[in-house]
Design an enzyme around this catalytic site. Structure first.
Site, PDB file in Angstrom:
ATOM      1  N   SER A  66       0.796  -1.226   0.000  1.00 27.36           N
ATOM      2  CA  SER A  66       0.000   0.000   0.000  1.00 27.36           C
ATOM      3  C   SER A  66       0.828   1.276   0.000  1.00 27.36           C
ATOM      4  O   SER A  66       0.312   2.336  -0.348  1.00 27.36           O
ATOM      5  CB  SER A  66      -0.958   0.013   1.194  1.00 27.36           C
ATOM      6  OG  SER A  66      -0.268  -0.181   2.393  1.00 27.36           O
ATOM      7  N   HIS A 112       2.385   4.570   4.677  1.00 26.45           N
ATOM      8  CA  HIS A 112       1.425   5.310   3.867  1.00 26.45           C
ATOM      9  C   HIS A 112       1.896   6.748   3.649  1.00 26.45           C
ATOM     10  O   HIS A 112       1.785   7.292   2.547  1.00 26.45           O
ATOM     11  CB  HIS A 112       0.056   5.315   4.552  1.00 26.45           C
ATOM     12  CG  HIS A 112      -0.574   3.964   4.644  1.00 26.45           C
ATOM     13  ND1 HIS A 112      -1.796   3.756   5.230  1.00 26.45           N
ATOM     14  CD2 HIS A 112      -0.136   2.745   4.222  1.00 26.45           C
ATOM     15  CE1 HIS A 112      -2.100   2.469   5.156  1.00 26.45           C
ATOM     16  NE2 HIS A 112      -1.108   1.840   4.560  1.00 26.45           N
TER      17      HIS A 112
END
Length: 274
Positions: free
Chosen positions: A151, A211
């Site tokens: 991610s 992230h």
């Protein structure tokens, strides 16, 4: 009720004290990682090898043994930071099919439009640098966590859209619609994470640092390498500024990784989450 944005995540693998101690005491080893071209199907292959546990939650390939005492060859493990490929290859592993599908779906939705417009030789480096930056930043701040998931790269693709809008604002069709969609995503994703952590007092296994590193890569490095339809002098200046800032941040995290020892104190210590 979780939002779609909250399903995009790089996972920190929680371990018991006994498992952490076993990993610390296990001998270091170098592994031949030739043949990354055969990585397709790695999740299913490792799931089969792992005794067919629940496919939705099994971290297939993360560990060599069922008792989770020895990391697999792809997972990012702080103790094995000298095996430099782990800073990138953790993206091939996921904490279950649920984790894998959420990353794949969002990656296809946001990645294909970027690749069509800007070509793979621009998007590929953004993605890979983001994944690497994610593990570097995670280790620099918290050298106690094992990482899996892609991610950080997905966040880079999302925020590369932000860089694309900024870079090609005057030439961008439907630019305000793009701004609205990106703003809604950023608000719900980061706003939701902040609310769950500081107001709802919830702790999770999501690597928000990865992230953040992906988002920074998407904006700063994306602004440098994405195709600029009409080049303006001020945009060229901003490109050099973004490149300098990104290289500086990347270099600082590398220094932290070299200096900090595995399992040392978390720089962002929180007694609520252990």
């Amino acid at each position: 009720m979780s939002t779609l944005a909250s399903r995009i995540e790089t996972r920190k693998i929680p371990l018991s004290d006994g498992q952490i101690e076993a990993i610390r005491e296990a001998p270091d080893e170098l592994v031949d990682v030739d043949g990354f071209q055969r990585i397709i199907g790695i999740f299913v292959f490792y799931w089969e090898s792992d005794g067919r546990k629940s496919i939705w939650t099994d971290c297939a390939g993360c560990f060599k043994h069922h008792n989770h005492t020895e990391p697999g060859i792809f997972i990012f493990a702080p103790k094995l930071r000298k095996e430099a490929w782990r800073f990138t290859t953790y993206m091939f592993l996921h904490a279950g099919l649920n984790h894998l599908l959420s990353n794949v779906v969002i990656q296809l939705l946001v990645g294909i439009p970027l690749e069509v417009a800007h070509k793979i030789w621009r998007i590929g480096p953004i993605y890979l640098l983001a994944v690497t930056a994610g593990s570097l930043l995670q280790y620099a701040i918290d050298p106690n966590s094992l990482l899996v998931g892609a991610s950080a790269g997905v966040y880079a693709l999302i925020f590369a859209h932000v860089a694309n809008v900024i870079l090609n604002w005057h030439e961008m069709p439907f630019r305000w619609i793009r701004v609205l969609i990106l703003s809604v995503f950023i608000f719900f994703d980061f706003g939701g994470a902040i609310y769950r952590r500081f107001y709802a007092d919830q702790c999770d296994s999501v690597s928000h640092l990865a992230h953040i590193a992906g988002a920074v890569t998407g904006i700063f490095f994306g602004y440098v390498v994405l195709y600029n339809v009409v080049e303006h002098k001020v945009e060229t200046i901003f490109r050099y500024i973004c490149l300098f800032l990104y290289i500086s941040l990347f270099a600082v995290t590398i220094v932290f990784v070299i200096v900090r020892q595995p399992y040392s104190k978390n720089l962002w210590n929180d007694d609520k989450c252990k």
